[in-house]
Design an enzyme around this catalytic site. Sequence first.
Site, mmCIF file in Angstrom:
data_model
loop_
_atom_site.group_PDB
_atom_site.id
_atom_site.type_symbol
_atom_site.label_atom_id
_atom_site.label_comp_id
_atom_site.label_asym_id
_atom_site.label_seq_id
_atom_site.Cartn_x
_atom_site.Cartn_y
_atom_site.Cartn_z
ATOM 1 N N ASP A 159 -37.980 26.353 -4.068
ATOM 2 C CA ASP A 159 -37.734 26.544 -2.632
ATOM 3 C C ASP A 159 -36.793 25.447 -2.112
ATOM 4 O O ASP A 159 -35.862 25.719 -1.352
ATOM 5 C CB ASP A 159 -39.059 26.496 -1.872
ATOM 6 C CG ASP A 159 -40.090 27.425 -2.498
ATOM 7 O OD1 ASP A 159 -39.885 28.651 -2.462
ATOM 8 O OD2 ASP A 159 -41.085 26.929 -3.052
ATOM 9 N N HIS A 187 -46.444 27.182 -1.492
ATOM 10 C CA HIS A 187 -45.371 27.981 -2.094
ATOM 11 C C HIS A 187 -45.687 29.450 -1.827
ATOM 12 O O HIS A 187 -46.211 30.164 -2.675
ATOM 13 C CB HIS A 187 -45.269 27.702 -3.593
ATOM 14 C CG HIS A 187 -44.305 28.621 -4.281
ATOM 15 N ND1 HIS A 187 -42.964 28.635 -4.006
ATOM 16 C CD2 HIS A 187 -44.491 29.586 -5.225
ATOM 17 C CE1 HIS A 187 -42.371 29.562 -4.743
ATOM 18 N NE2 HIS A 187 -43.269 30.153 -5.480
#
Lengths: 327, 327
Positions: A159, A187
């Site tokens: 990410d 996440h």
Amino acid sequence: MKSPVRVTITGAAGHIGYALAFRVASGEMFGPDQPVILRLLEIPQALSSLNGVGMELEDCALPLLHDIVLTDDPAIGFREADYAILIGAKPRAKGMERSDLITENAKIFAAQGRAINDHASPDVRVLVVGNPANTNALIAAANAPDLDKRQFTAMTRLDHNRALGQLANKTNRLVADITRMTIWGNHSMTQYPDLGNCLVEGVPALELVTRDWAIDHFIPRIQRRGAEIIEARGLSSAASAADAVVDHVRDWALGTPEGDWVSMSVISDGSYGVAEGIVFSFPVTCAGGEYRIVQGLELDALSHSRLKKSEQELLGERAVVEDLLGR
Amino acid sequence: MKSPVRVTITGAAGHIGYALAFRVASGEMFGPDQPVILRLLEIPQALSSLNGVGMELEDCALPLLHDIVLTDDPAIGFREADYAILIGAKPRAKGMERSDLITENAKIFAAQGRAINDHASPDVRVLVVGNPANTNALIAAANAPDLDKRQFTAMTRLDHNRALGQLANKTNRLVADITRMTIWGNHSMTQYPDLGNCLVEGVPALELVTRDWAIDHFIPRIQRRGAEIIEARGLSSAASAADAVVDHVRDWALGTPEGDWVSMSVISDGSYGVAEGIVFSFPVTCAGGEYRIVQGLELDALSHSRLKKSEQELLGERAVVEDLLGR
């Protein structure tokens, strides 16, 4: 010559494992003078495929790869591991509730936590990639009573890297020009990619992009990037996930650059008001094989509410697996 | 900072291309201080998948990757390329004769040779991986009249690395202890993996293994290794092929180590009595971006007959595509 580092990879015959193993063995994770031993763990059904991965690794004649162990036995797979990269996980099947997914994986990661506790090096460092990664890391840590919970992390580096890529594109700069990107939280879709402290060539990112772009385009795009990749490739992110694993472990082991930080999901110590004991993504610096959560960053009201949302999700996930959190 | 090297990869959304692109972009091919621009070429049907590869490359936030171009137009794909890695090829379909396979691919590589001639850097270096690789390289070179045929090579480095791996296993040494391995001939079943000049820690390999092992086990195993991988994985070699591409191009660009050589398929200049003008695997040393065929090696009668057999196969392949060898 240095003595070899032992790296265990679970799910090593899967797409991410396959993309990762060769990069670790070629020296990208620990540098060109550090030999490695790969211990590749798979489920019994994937052993033939794993055998093929082992043959291909042999076929690369990589000078740093001193040994390869292929097994479906966690006691062998984690033996004396210096690093354990837990990729293998049960994917969400059709009709499965998210809570079922969490429970199914909780059993897997509880067993792996016990095996790591009993067989890995006492200094082992663990990275969980298999989803739900943060809660899986929590469960593994909870089932390894002889180890410090700080030895268990989950991956938000993909990410983080995606956020660097998107901002570089938007500002027409190179990713090397960007520092202090942060991914906060889980996440998952509730993660919070935060430009509030980010610099582009030393200039605050939010002076270069509008707040509207950040909120309406940047944040949702990072949150949904996985789905965007699946739509284009017909397959989920593999090489980019493997690349993020290399980055996460390399920076943890060898340190982050002066003046910059990275995002890692680690056991919360209560920093920034996040509930203690959940595995939450923070900005961290690394040195000497240890991470430290960056302190003292200013967070505005929007940021606080985003952190809270992701924290609530993680507390909810923890509640689902409560009975697997003791040994 | 150095100016970026432009690397074109064809078939970039396929298994080998996918395994390769990230390793080139992370600096494994040209070193940690050499920026790269990737120009990824695919057939129109694979453009969505290629788009996904491009997104994943972006998601890695690789500091050396300065630009990515995605296209199905060879004129764009090869523009100003410093290196062209030709992986995309038509696979053998059911019921297809080998001569049909050669002819179908000949058309593809003739067109690519023309596009490279017209659009790439005049100093471009070409590596053909798509099979039949040696004859495809010959055809590409023949259709690039403004370039030197020495700029076109085909890959036998995977066979070379496989041979290193097998010998290291057999002698219980590390691959780094082995020098002067040679693959002669065609990248096909007629290739000749030759231990006759090979050293293990400076000791002739043939003093450490028996001639029977070399002839009955080693040579056929290298020749058939591709099939062995397919049987185990259910997929053909991808990561190991990509690794061999990295090795081939890196050594060509940056040089081979003192006292050692590698195997590359290059235009025969008649060395060792091999017919001039076919693309044949020889032992070569590289320096300053140029290769040189190692001269003066002793070959016994068996070796000569093996070279002859592979030469005959390549002359036969050339005869099939005779009409595509002029522009």
